[in-house]
Every structure is written in C-alpha cells, then in structure tokens.
Design a protein around this motif. Structure first.
Motif, mmCIF file in Angstrom:
data_model
loop_
_atom_site.group_PDB
_atom_site.id
_atom_site.type_symbol
_atom_site.label_atom_id
_atom_site.label_comp_id
_atom_site.label_asym_id
_atom_site.label_seq_id
_atom_site.Cartn_x
_atom_site.Cartn_y
_atom_site.Cartn_z
ATOM 1 N N LEU A 240 0.871 -1.169 0.000
ATOM 2 C CA LEU A 240 0.000 0.000 0.000
ATOM 3 C C LEU A 240 0.909 1.220 0.000
ATOM 4 O O LEU A 240 1.566 1.518 1.002
ATOM 5 N N GLN A 241 0.979 1.882 -1.139
ATOM 6 C CA GLN A 241 1.741 3.118 -1.244
ATOM 7 C C GLN A 241 0.841 4.270 -0.829
ATOM 8 O O GLN A 241 -0.224 4.470 -1.425
ATOM 9 N N MET A 242 1.268 5.019 0.164
ATOM 10 C CA MET A 242 0.458 6.104 0.699
ATOM 11 C C MET A 242 1.200 7.425 0.494
ATOM 12 O O MET A 242 2.289 7.620 1.045
ATOM 13 N N ASN A 243 0.616 8.290 -0.301
ATOM 14 C CA ASN A 243 1.200 9.599 -0.590
ATOM 15 C C ASN A 243 0.293 10.703 -0.059
ATOM 16 O O ASN A 243 -0.879 10.478 0.225
ATOM 17 N N SER A 244 0.844 11.892 0.044
ATOM 18 C CA SER A 244 0.084 13.063 0.502
ATOM 19 C C SER A 244 -0.666 12.747 1.788
ATOM 20 O O SER A 244 -1.862 13.030 1.912
ATOM 21 N N LEU A 245 0.021 12.174 2.727
ATOM 22 C CA LEU A 245 -0.622 11.743 3.962
ATOM 23 C C LEU A 245 -1.149 12.917 4.758
ATOM 24 O O LEU A 245 -0.570 14.023 4.761
ATOM 25 N N LYS A 246 -2.268 12.674 5.436
ATOM 26 C CA LYS A 246 -2.942 13.683 6.248
ATOM 27 C C LYS A 246 -3.047 13.182 7.681
ATOM 28 O O LYS A 246 -3.039 11.957 7.917
ATOM 29 N N PRO A 247 -3.193 14.085 8.633
ATOM 30 C CA PRO A 247 -3.344 13.640 10.027
ATOM 31 C C PRO A 247 -4.511 12.670 10.206
ATOM 32 O O PRO A 247 -4.425 11.750 11.037
ATOM 33 N N GLU A 248 -5.556 12.824 9.430
ATOM 34 C CA GLU A 248 -6.712 11.930 9.544
ATOM 35 C C GLU A 248 -6.436 10.534 8.999
ATOM 36 O O GLU A 248 -7.283 9.643 9.128
ATOM 37 N N ASP A 249 -5.277 10.319 8.404
ATOM 38 C CA ASP A 249 -4.878 8.972 7.987
ATOM 39 C C ASP A 249 -4.276 8.181 9.143
ATOM 40 O O ASP A 249 -3.986 6.992 8.995
ATOM 41 N N THR A 250 -4.079 8.838 10.266
ATOM 42 C CA THR A 250 -3.514 8.167 11.435
ATOM 43 C C THR A 250 -4.420 7.032 11.896
ATOM 44 O O THR A 250 -5.602 7.240 12.149
ATOM 45 N N ALA A 251 -3.857 5.831 11.978
ATOM 46 C CA ALA A 251 -4.635 4.646 12.336
ATOM 47 C C ALA A 251 -3.707 3.439 12.379
ATOM 48 O O ALA A 251 -2.550 3.516 11.953
ATOM 49 N N VAL A 252 -4.255 2.335 12.859
ATOM 50 C CA VAL A 252 -3.593 1.040 12.681
ATOM 51 C C VAL A 252 -4.080 0.474 11.360
ATOM 52 O O VAL A 252 -5.291 0.411 11.122
ATOM 53 N N TYR A 253 -3.157 0.085 10.517
ATOM 54 C CA TYR A 253 -3.488 -0.443 9.190
ATOM 55 C C TYR A 253 -3.363 -1.964 9.198
ATOM 56 O O TYR A 253 -2.343 -2.514 9.626
ATOM 57 N N TYR A 254 -4.418 -2.610 8.707
ATOM 58 C CA TYR A 254 -4.479 -4.065 8.693
ATOM 59 C C TYR A 254 -4.522 -4.580 7.266
ATOM 60 O O TYR A 254 -5.230 -4.045 6.412
ATOM 61 N N CYS A 255 -3.796 -5.655 7.056
ATOM 62 C CA CYS A 255 -3.851 -6.388 5.806
ATOM 63 C C CYS A 255 -4.848 -7.532 5.966
ATOM 64 O O CYS A 255 -4.926 -8.146 7.046
ATOM 65 N N ALA A 256 -5.621 -7.803 4.930
ATOM 66 C CA ALA A 256 -6.611 -8.874 4.977
ATOM 67 C C ALA A 256 -6.630 -9.629 3.657
ATOM 68 O O ALA A 256 -6.302 -9.059 2.606
ATOM 69 N N GLY A 257 -7.038 -10.884 3.720
ATOM 70 C CA GLY A 257 -7.092 -11.678 2.497
ATOM 71 C C GLY A 257 -8.117 -12.781 2.574
ATOM 72 O O GLY A 257 -8.510 -13.208 3.663
ATOM 73 N N ASP A 258 -8.574 -13.221 1.409
ATOM 74 C CA ASP A 258 -9.497 -14.343 1.325
ATOM 75 C C ASP A 258 -9.602 -14.788 -0.131
ATOM 76 O O ASP A 258 -9.315 -14.001 -1.042
ATOM 77 N N LEU A 259 -10.045 -16.019 -0.309
ATOM 78 C CA LEU A 259 -10.285 -16.506 -1.657
ATOM 79 C C LEU A 259 -11.494 -15.787 -2.233
ATOM 80 O O LEU A 259 -12.426 -15.440 -1.501
ATOM 81 N N GLY A 260 -11.482 -15.567 -3.520
ATOM 82 C CA GLY A 260 -12.647 -14.974 -4.158
ATOM 83 C C GLY A 260 -12.388 -13.557 -4.633
ATOM 84 O O GLY A 260 -11.254 -13.133 -4.842
ATOM 85 N N ARG A 261 -13.469 -12.825 -4.767
ATOM 86 C CA ARG A 261 -13.395 -11.474 -5.315
ATOM 87 C C ARG A 261 -12.991 -10.474 -4.242
ATOM 88 O O ARG A 261 -13.273 -10.681 -3.058
ATOM 89 N N PRO A 262 -12.376 -9.361 -4.649
ATOM 90 C CA PRO A 262 -12.064 -8.322 -3.673
ATOM 91 C C PRO A 262 -13.334 -7.595 -3.254
ATOM 92 O O PRO A 262 -14.080 -7.097 -4.091
#
Length: 123
Positions: free
Chosen positions: A81-103
């Motif tokens: 996940l490339q994150m550009n032009s970051l803002k203070p409201e982007d502050t968070a814990v970021y989680y990766c998730a996955g599963d078979l099938g469609r996104p």
C-alpha cells in the motif's frame, strides 16, 4: 491457514509518504483477493483498498482515492500500500486482509487478518 504480517508503518509529517507491505505465509497468493483496512482509536474498522488476485481490479475508499495505491507481487507473496500526501486523519492502525474470491469492501469479506501496523501522521 494463511498468516499475514504487515510492516512499514511509522511516523511521518503531513504531506509525506509511506509504503506498507503485507507478507503472506502461504504456498501461493494466487486466487486470494487482498485488502487494506484501517482503524483509528474509537472508530470502526474502515475499508482502504482491495485488489483482485490477478491485480487487474482495484477498489479504494473515498477518503484515499488519488493518494493511495494498492499493488501486489504474487511470486513474492506480498501486497503493498503506497500512501502519498498523507494527512493527520490517515492516522490509524493499518491491517492487511485476504481471502479466496473477489475483492470486497467489507470487513467480514475477509477470513485472514494481520496484526496491524501503526501509521501516525503529524500536522
């Protein structure tokens, strides 16, 4: 069983960039749709971006469109996940998730989750 491990989080000033990585411990990441979500203190987990197993279909949350880019390297079993032009409201814990099938764009659409990586954006 798929295990996911995020890395690349940290602290950055507003306007800066970070690249998150998600390494999957699986024989092959083919056939797995992958996604990034985030959760700020006191808020629900929020959809950020998702990508199809082939990488040709992507979706983004409205708040990150035009600033974040999701990509994947299947031979390396890694999603980015490339994150550009970051803002203070982007502050968070970021989680990766996955599963078979469609996104998909919802939390319960994914069976496998990482532990999260903290991103802090200061003004």
């Amino acid at each position: 069983q798929v295990q996911l491990a995020e890395s690349g989080g940290g602290s950055v000033q507003a306007g800066g960039s970070l690249r998150l990585s998600c390494a999957a411990s699986v024989d092959s990441l083919f056939r797995y749709a992958m996604a990034w979500f985030r959760q700020a203190p006191g808020k629900e987990r929020e959809f950020v971006a998702s990508i199809s197993w082939s990488g040709d279909v992507t979706y983004y949350g409205d708040s990150v469109k035009g600033r974040f880019t999701i990509s994947r390297d299947n031979p390396r079993n890694t999603v980015y996940l490339q994150m550009n032009s970051l803002k203070p409201e982007d502050t968070a814990v970021y989680y990766c998730a996955g599963d078979l099938g469609r996104p998909v764009l919802i939390v319960k659409g994914y069976a496998y989750w990482g532990q999260g990586t903290q991103v802090t954006v200061s003004s």
